[in-house]
Design an enzyme around this catalytic site. Structure first.
Site, PDB file in Angstrom:
ATOM      1  N   ASP A 136       0.854  -1.180   0.000  1.00 37.23           N
ATOM      2  CA  ASP A 136       0.000   0.000   0.000  1.00 37.23           C
ATOM      3  C   ASP A 136       0.891   1.232   0.000  1.00 37.23           C
ATOM      4  O   ASP A 136       2.054   1.151   0.381  1.00 37.23           O
ATOM      5  CB  ASP A 136      -0.832   0.072   1.291  1.00 37.23           C
ATOM      6  N   ASP A 138       1.384   4.353   2.076  1.00 38.34           N
ATOM      7  CA  ASP A 138       1.013   4.965   3.353  1.00 38.34           C
ATOM      8  C   ASP A 138       1.519   6.400   3.378  1.00 38.34           C
ATOM      9  O   ASP A 138       2.718   6.639   3.201  1.00 38.34           O
ATOM     10  CB  ASP A 138       1.635   4.184   4.527  1.00 38.34           C
TER      11      ASP A 138
END
Lengths: 211, 99
Positions: A136, A138
């Site tokens: 992901d 972040d």
């Protein structure tokens, strides 16, 4: 003299011999390689800072404390964003890297104070492999003053146009709240504070009732 | 990724559903739906391997004090701390009652 470390800052200077006896072997190995540690959102005594050691495997995380006097170098998430090293990353096809390239000019236009955290922030700051194809993205966004929930929804629509999964945390003076949750209709949202998580209607006004 | 299943005794089925939480590191998403009378069934999908005993302990402690309605609870965990898990479950149960 370094600025006071804040959650997600990366710190260099913690050595294997600083760890307590019961620390796992992999944590000593990691620190022997001069990797940075990540500042945790947890209380520490005066002169100390709560940190986490990252190992190579996902579940290899070791919580510890570091003396502020041992800090040799501090890199903030904003510094990772400013350095823009993702432009030279060999895996430029990774969704998280493409998302960064997509979002950087938009965030600049909006005048946001933002930074890169998580495995990608760690990798960009240290050169130590930590992120992968499926990572992901972040991000953190400094939010010293209250942001309307409508504004949060607008920013979410900007994120939705970028590739991959993106997790933006709003850093209020009280702690961190997920942008997507602040943009939702939830009457109360989860604020991660130094004293633990709280459910609040206003993440800029933490009542003193710890969970 | 690991999928874990848990079951606890429960009361009558809940009357509605609720979705709380967030997809993102250190957080979790919790979906609560009416279940079969007498059964609280929990399924946890977690990014943390080897965490079954910790979940079992956390649920046991939470459900010892209160008998819950019959529910199917689906948890998608992204490495949340026990404190966050407890708050999210409480938030979900609260929304079942007032939502």
């Amino acid at each position: 003299m370094h600025p006071t470390p804040r959650p997600h800052d990366l710190l260099w200077g913690l050595r294997p011999e600083h760890l307590p006896q019961e620390a796992p072997a992999w944590a000593r190995v990691a620190l022997g390689g001069h990797v940075p540690v990540v500042v945790r959102r947890a209380a520490a005594e005066a002169g100390w800072v709560a940190v986490g050691v990252r190992g190579t495997a996902r579940e290899q995380r070791y919580a510890s404390w570091m003396r502020v006097a041992d800090i040799r170098r501090l890199v903030s998430p904003e510094a990772v964003a400013r350095a823009g090293r993702w432009r030279n990353h060999p895996q430029s096809h990774w969704p998280a890297l493409r998302a960064l390239a997509h979002l950087q000019p938009r965030f600049a236009d909006l005048g946001l104070a933002w930074g890169v955290t998580g495995s990608l922030g760690f990798e960009l700051a240290s050169g130590v492999s930590a992120a992968h194809l499926d990572s992901d993205l972040d991000l953190l966004l400094r939010a010293p003053y209250p942001l309307p929930r409508e504004w949060a929804r607008t920013l979410c629509s900007v994120l939705d146009e970028a590739p991959g999964r993106i997790d933006v945390q709003l850093e209020t003076p009280q702690g961190a709240v997920a942008l997507r949750e602040w943009a939702s209709a939830a009457p109360r949202v989860l604020l991660k504070t130094q004293a633990g998580p709280l459910l609040l209607s206003d993440p800029w006004r933490a009542e003193r009732t710890a969970a | 990724m690991e999928t874990l299943s848990f079951e606890f005794p429960a009361g009558q089925p809940a009357q509605r559903r609720a979705l709380v939480g967030c997809v993102g590191s250190g957080d979790l998403e919790v979906l609560l739906e009416p279940g079969q009378a007498g059964t609280l069934a929990i399924q946890v999908v977690t990014s943390v391997n080897g965490s079954a005993p910790r979940w079992q302990q956390l649920f046991e402690r939470m459900f010892r004090e209160q008998q819950l309605p019959a529910l199917n609870i689906a948890i998608h965990d992204f490495g949340a701390t026990p404190g966050v898990v407890r708050l999210r479950l409480e938030q979900g149960l609260e929304e079942l009652n007032h939502g």
